[in-house]
Write an enzyme that holds these catalytic residues in place. Structure first.
Site, PDB file in Angstrom:
ATOM      1  N   ASP A 133       0.829  -1.208   0.000  1.00 12.76           N
ATOM      2  CA  ASP A 133       0.000   0.000   0.000  1.00 12.76           C
ATOM      3  C   ASP A 133       0.868   1.265   0.000  1.00 12.76           C
ATOM      4  OD1 ASP A 133      -2.295   1.468   0.034  1.00 12.76           O
ATOM      5  OD2 ASP A 133      -2.741   1.152   2.153  1.00 12.76           O
ATOM      6  N   ARG A 139       0.082   9.304 -10.006  1.00 19.05           N
ATOM      7  CA  ARG A 139      -0.022   8.052  -9.248  1.00 19.05           C
ATOM      8  C   ARG A 139       0.670   6.887  -9.975  1.00 19.05           C
ATOM      9  NH1 ARG A 139      -3.662   7.453  -5.334  1.00 19.05           N
ATOM     10  NH2 ARG A 139      -4.062   5.296  -5.968  1.00 19.05           N
ATOM     11  N   HIS A 148       3.055   3.479  -8.880  1.00 17.50           N
ATOM     12  CA  HIS A 148       2.889   2.055  -9.205  1.00 17.50           C
ATOM     13  C   HIS A 148       4.137   1.517  -9.907  1.00 17.50           C
ATOM     14  CE1 HIS A 148      -1.123   2.261  -7.750  1.00 17.50           C
ATOM     15  NE2 HIS A 148      -1.630   2.942  -8.759  1.00 17.50           N
ATOM     16  N   LEU A 194      11.367 -20.455  -4.221  1.00 18.87           N
ATOM     17  CA  LEU A 194      10.243 -19.654  -3.714  1.00 18.87           C
ATOM     18  C   LEU A 194       8.977 -19.833  -4.574  1.00 18.87           C
ATOM     19  CD1 LEU A 194       9.432 -17.100  -1.897  1.00 18.87           C
ATOM     20  CD2 LEU A 194      10.016 -15.762  -3.921  1.00 18.87           C
ATOM     21  N   LEU A 227      -6.978  -5.226   7.088  1.00 12.89           N
ATOM     22  CA  LEU A 227      -6.689  -6.308   6.131  1.00 12.89           C
ATOM     23  C   LEU A 227      -7.327  -6.084   4.768  1.00 12.89           C
ATOM     24  CD1 LEU A 227      -6.774  -9.555   8.309  1.00 12.89           C
ATOM     25  CD2 LEU A 227      -4.806  -8.470   7.219  1.00 12.89           C
TER      26      LEU A 227
HETATM   27  C1  FPP Z   1      -1.721   0.230  -3.418  1.00  6.93           C
HETATM   28  O1  FPP Z   1      -1.306   1.569  -3.512  1.00  6.93           O
HETATM   29  C2  FPP Z   1      -1.185  -0.576  -4.507  1.00  6.93           C
HETATM   30  C3  FPP Z   1      -1.938  -1.174  -5.477  1.00  6.93           C
HETATM   31  C4  FPP Z   1      -3.404  -1.031  -5.553  1.00  6.93           C
HETATM   32  C5  FPP Z   1      -1.342  -1.971  -6.548  1.00  6.93           C
HETATM   33  C6  FPP Z   1      -0.054  -2.667  -6.263  1.00  6.93           C
HETATM   34  C7  FPP Z   1       0.547  -2.998  -7.559  1.00  6.93           C
HETATM   35  C8  FPP Z   1       1.864  -2.948  -7.875  1.00  6.93           C
HETATM   36  C9  FPP Z   1       2.931  -2.635  -6.916  1.00  6.93           C
HETATM   37  C10 FPP Z   1       2.331  -3.183  -9.288  1.00  6.93           C
HETATM   38  C11 FPP Z   1       1.982  -4.481  -9.946  1.00  6.93           C
HETATM   39  C12 FPP Z   1       2.199  -5.718  -9.171  1.00  6.93           C
HETATM   40  C13 FPP Z   1       3.054  -6.738  -9.484  1.00  6.93           C
HETATM   41  C14 FPP Z   1       3.024  -8.009  -8.686  1.00  6.93           C
HETATM   42  C15 FPP Z   1       4.025  -6.664 -10.589  1.00  6.93           C
HETATM   43  P1  FPP Z   1      -2.412   2.713  -3.632  1.00  6.93           P
HETATM   44  O2  FPP Z   1      -2.537   3.079  -5.056  1.00  6.93           O
HETATM   45  O3  FPP Z   1      -3.699   2.252  -3.011  1.00  6.93           O
HETATM   46  O4  FPP Z   1      -1.730   3.830  -2.800  1.00  6.93           O
HETATM   47  P2  FPP Z   1      -2.462   4.982  -1.961  1.00  6.93           P
HETATM   48  O5  FPP Z   1      -3.246   4.298  -0.872  1.00  6.93           O
HETATM   49  O6  FPP Z   1      -1.316   5.770  -1.433  1.00  6.93           O
HETATM   50  O7  FPP Z   1      -3.318   5.754  -2.921  1.00  6.93           O
END
Ligand code: FPP
Length: 248
Positions: free
Chosen positions: A18, A31, A35, A129, A193
């Site tokens: 997160d 944003r 990512h 893994l 969670l």
């Molecule tokens: C949460 O941050 C993150 C996600 C919803 C996506 C996680 C995805 C990746 C790290 C990339 C792809 C994954 C793989 C396995 C290659 P948020 O956008 O909710 O952050 P915020 O709460 O600060 O807005």
């Protein structure tokens, strides 16, 4: 390789990655950039987990609720996952990593499902893994799908309702051949969670760390494992201290 010496390395670590958006916001970036940087953290943590003997690493990549985000962000996340599999599959395979995907596979777009299936198929016999990617995943949805499987077996006459127990429901989960997580980490300071592995988290240790996911490095990961090693797990029993003191 790690120079970590831990009393106990968790067999299965699951992570709610997160804070990508806030990481980008803080820097005045879109944003998307958060990512993107998040994928680099994925690469680093997958390696760190393999190096220190963790057997299963589950990453919450896309929740069944994430479809509610703006279309541009959804396609960006899809693009990143596709690119990750295309670019990293060969290397993960060379490193003997097995890939498993959990989540609802129904109605997934034709540009993503075949890639996920290919990643699972290519790496199915690998023995280092196991990287579990939670994609289009929601824990309540998973439990409902498992319950529906049992209901279909009852309707088909192959199962009696009175024989259903927790073990049987467990056997219909997406994670059926994956041990429950010993440790669940959530980054970014949020402490919940969010519909992640609710069934499997019954006895998991929970660790909430302040760093945003893109800042979560190998070092942060090992710190989390050290904090886990210092905890005592009781699974509903008594602590070893209490037992040593001769609890009646
Ligand atoms: C949460 O941050 C993150 C996600 C919803 C996506 C996680 C995805 C990746 C790290 C990339 C792809 C994954 C793989 C396995 C290659 P948020 O956008 O909710 O952050 P915020 O709460 O600060 O807005």
């Amino acid at each position: 390789m790690s120079d970590l010496h831990l009393a106990s390395v968790p067999e299965h670590v699951a992570i709610i990655m997160d804070g990508n958006g806030r990481w980008a916001n803080q820097r005045g970036l879109p944003r998307t950039m958060g990512h993107r940087k998040g994928v680099e953290a994925v690469r680093e943590v997958v390696r760190a987990a393999g190096d220190c003997g963790v057997r299963f690493l589950t990453l919450f990549a896309f929740s069944s609720e994430n479809w509610r985000r703006p279309e541009t962000e959804v396609s960006d996340l899809m693009g990143l996952l596709r690119a990750f599999i295309r670019r990293d599959l060969a290397e993960l395979h060379r490193e003997n990593v097995r890939i498993r995907v959990i989540g609802d596979r129904q109605n997934l777009r034709s540009d993503i499902l075949p890639l996920l299936l290919e990643a699972e198929e290519t790496t199915r016999n690998n023995t280092a893994l196991t990287l579990v990617i939670a994609f289009n995943y929601g824990a309540r949805d998973e439990i409902a799908r498992a319950a529906a499987k049992l209901a279909r077996e009852v309707a088909a006459g192959t199962l009696r309702p009175e024989d259903i127990d927790a073990e049987m429901l467990n056997g219909r989960m997406d994670t059926t051949d994956i041990p429950d997580p010993d440790l669940i980490i959530r980054t970014s300071g949020e402490e919940r969670l969010s519909n992640f592995l609710l069934w499997q988290a019954a006895y998991s240790e929970l660790l909430f760390v302040p760093e945003y996911w893109p800042d979560f490095t190998r070092e942060q990961f090992y710190k989390a494992l050290e904090r886990y090693a210092a905890r005592e797990r009781r699974f509903g029993g008594l602590s070893t201290k209490t037992l040593a003191a001769g609890a009646p």
